[in-house]
Write an enzyme that holds these catalytic residues in place. Structure first.
Site, PDB file in Angstrom:
ATOM      1  N   ARG A  91       7.366   0.986  14.371  1.00 47.98           N
ATOM      2  CA  ARG A  91       8.479   0.589  13.497  1.00 47.98           C
ATOM      3  C   ARG A  91       8.651   1.597  12.350  1.00 47.98           C
ATOM      4  NH1 ARG A  91      10.102  -0.040   8.426  1.00 47.98           N
ATOM      5  NH2 ARG A  91       8.034  -0.897   7.911  1.00 47.98           N
ATOM      6  N   ASP A  92       7.710   1.595  11.419  1.00 45.62           N
ATOM      7  CA  ASP A  92       7.846   2.444  10.234  1.00 45.62           C
ATOM      8  C   ASP A  92       7.907   3.911  10.632  1.00 45.62           C
ATOM      9  OD1 ASP A  92       7.954   3.271   7.619  1.00 45.62           O
ATOM     10  OD2 ASP A  92       6.107   2.324   6.984  1.00 45.62           O
TER      11      ASP A  92
ATOM     12  N   HIS B 231      -0.599  -0.535   2.129  1.00 51.02           N
ATOM     13  CA  HIS B 231       0.298   0.270   2.981  1.00 51.02           C
ATOM     14  C   HIS B 231       0.557   1.579   2.237  1.00 51.02           C
ATOM     15  CE1 HIS B 231       4.004   0.565   5.674  1.00 51.02           C
ATOM     16  NE2 HIS B 231       4.339   1.396   4.700  1.00 51.02           N
TER      17      HIS B 231
ATOM     18  N   HIS C  39       1.504   5.737   2.188  1.00 53.03           N
ATOM     19  CA  HIS C  39       2.078   6.909   2.848  1.00 53.03           C
ATOM     20  C   HIS C  39       1.331   8.154   2.396  1.00 53.03           C
ATOM     21  CE1 HIS C  39       5.917   5.489   4.849  1.00 53.03           C
ATOM     22  NE2 HIS C  39       5.360   4.386   4.393  1.00 53.03           N
TER      23      HIS C  39
ATOM     24  N   CYS D  12      10.293  10.651   5.306  1.00 54.07           N
ATOM     25  CA  CYS D  12      11.493  10.429   4.505  1.00 54.07           C
ATOM     26  C   CYS D  12      12.550  11.440   4.912  1.00 54.07           C
ATOM     27  CB  CYS D  12      11.144  10.606   3.028  1.00 54.07           C
ATOM     28  SG  CYS D  12      12.576  10.587   1.943  1.00 54.07           S
TER      29      CYS D  12
END
Lengths: 318, 318
Positions: B24-25, B218, B220, B251
């Site tokens: 997903r992410d 979570h 990054h 991103c």
């Protein structure tokens, strides 16, 4: 996993020192040779960006490391920069004598804790290297030199030749070199085998023995844990770290594997945490760009440069 | 910088859970669309490698995220794997109703703490999103569903639109969603703005409020601090983390910037520390290789794969 109740004075963490080792540890592992004028340009720009401790090269036979054959010249330039502490790596007494002659501020001696690595690297057992270090201390003292002698306990978390390296052996050899009178010791994860729990355990064993002489945490980012390991060492009270611009370096046996933690990533982490390093991040990123042009994309690593500084970081230097 | 005296029961750290969010992410941020058969193959291989929590997709209009248009099909396959907990991200009540119908185990709702990000992402203020979450909890309860509702407090450490995000605002919104009855909350560094000191401060504020409902860190790796941040959260007592295989994602505004911490790097760190994850590193590395073939080298990140496992890691799984 053992976690420790930490009781660290917070005022130790206003400042941390990053020593740039790209010019030695970084370049040494690359097949290409960076021309001397580029090294001089690098040094000047690093100095301008606020770096005040730099490992500039190594006194080893040029046939073994042509990448560092110009160390005397590079060191001479480094000595011309006011307030810069220039370190030089040497493998033995002969190299140390040369470094002392050339007035290096720090002579760095690698002492592989891994018996197998020590034999492969210097053809001496770790204890034979300790004897050599004793001779180097005596030579420095006899010369009336101010050069500091620092021993990097390398492969301290394991080694590809030997596998496991025992913490007791790290501590024993650290005590041995302190006993022969070295000024500083550092602990190095030469091949990227350490994790934060190992780092926490070993540094908490080492610090009560070495005290302020435990000068340096030297972490490679070979498996991505470099900055986590730095943070683990910081929580133990360590505030001096080696790093290489663009994370250059690595291991000839692992193509593409990175070298030391990237200077610019480490400086970013520390600055974001409110720990000053005296280094200007934008200037480091500019210098990194130049280095990537010189060396090619294959040789460079690191992460910050891809995304740039966060919007929240309005203070871009110090 | 503030460091905390930690007093963490060590037995909490025998095991940690990594939820795979690459499907997903990770995929959501890529321009290419991974075909459904590849997603099914990925899920099966991830399951075989020991993964038991996976975010499989998102119920959003296909015109907005064509990459995830097959979420119902992928979720159905995930539900066929015994013992797998399948999470699905939804932006609103409509998506949540679909996820509940499809019997997702966990519905994940992003709640941007950054006001500007919330408006840009969901066209609602954070407090309007809290109201929507309240409706979702009511709908779940009315349906007699077992689906758990988890809120991810995103942009919790800052955001490129708004800049600074206040810790007090994270805590206020966390309390608000707990008050409307969500089962779990997580804290997300959506854009890679966090450092270990920020993580330590925020998680130590949040844990006494959310207790066992604080389900997830979570992080990054946009600026290289992902694993250091995980370690900082672990020291606070967090043992559940999101990660994406090969660190995919990122991103669109920062080409080349990585996404979540790479699953295989995180699993390696934890396993090396003696914290079991139930995941087989060699199988993860194999699956990563396949993913890199599917997506191309531009889309993948991570570090461990370059150097491979250290010789010292003889136990290759669990």
């Amino acid at each position: 996993m053992t976690l420790f109740a930490l009781d660290v004075p917070t005022d130790r963490f206003n400042h941390a020192t990053i020593r740039e080792v790209g010019l030695r540890d970084g370049l040494q592992s690359l097949s290409q040779v960076l021309p001397t004028p580029h090294k001089i340009e690098w040094l000047q720009a690093a100095y301008d960006a606020g770096q005040r401790e730099i490992e500039v090269g190594s006194f080893v036979p040029a046939r073994l490391l042509p990448q560092l054959a110009d160390t005397a010249e590079v060191l001479a330039f480094a000595k011309s920069l006011p307030g810069l502490t220039a370190s030089v790596l040497v493998p033995n007494l002969k190299g140390a004598e040369r470094a002392i002659e050339c007035k290096a501020d720090v002579v760095l001696l690698p002492l592989s804790v891994s018996h197998a690595h020590s034999l492969a690297n210097l053809r001496k057992t770790p204890d034979e290297v300790v004897k050599e270090i004793e001779r180097i201390v005596a030579a420095r003292d006899a010369a009336g030199s101010n050069t500091l002698i620092e021993v990097g306990l390398s492969t301290a978390f394991g080694c590809p030749l030997q596998g496991q390296v025992k913490a007791e052996e790290v501590i024993r050899l650290m005590q041995a070199v302190l006993d022969v009178g070295v000024d500083r010791v550092g602990i190095a994860d030469t091949v990227g085998y350490a994790d934060p729990a190992m780092v926490s355990r070993l540094f908490q064993q080492a610090l009560p023995i070495a005290g302020g002489k435990l000068n340096c945490g030297h972490f490679h980012d070979t498996r991505g844990l470099g900055l986590a390991n730095v943070y683990a060492a910081m929580l133990c009270g360590v505030t001096r770290f080696d790093a290489s611009l663009a994370g250059i370096g690595g291991c000839p046996h692992a193509p593409g594997a990175s070298g030391n933690v990237a200077t610019e990533d480490l400086a970013f982490m520390l600055q974001s945490m409110g720990v000053s390093t005296g280094q200007n991040l934008l200037q480091l990123l500019e210098l990194r760009k130049k280095l990537a042009q010189w060396l090619g994309d294959e040789a460079v690593h690191g992460t910050l440069w891809k995304a740039g500084l966060p919007k929240t970081m309005t203070e871009l230097s110090q």
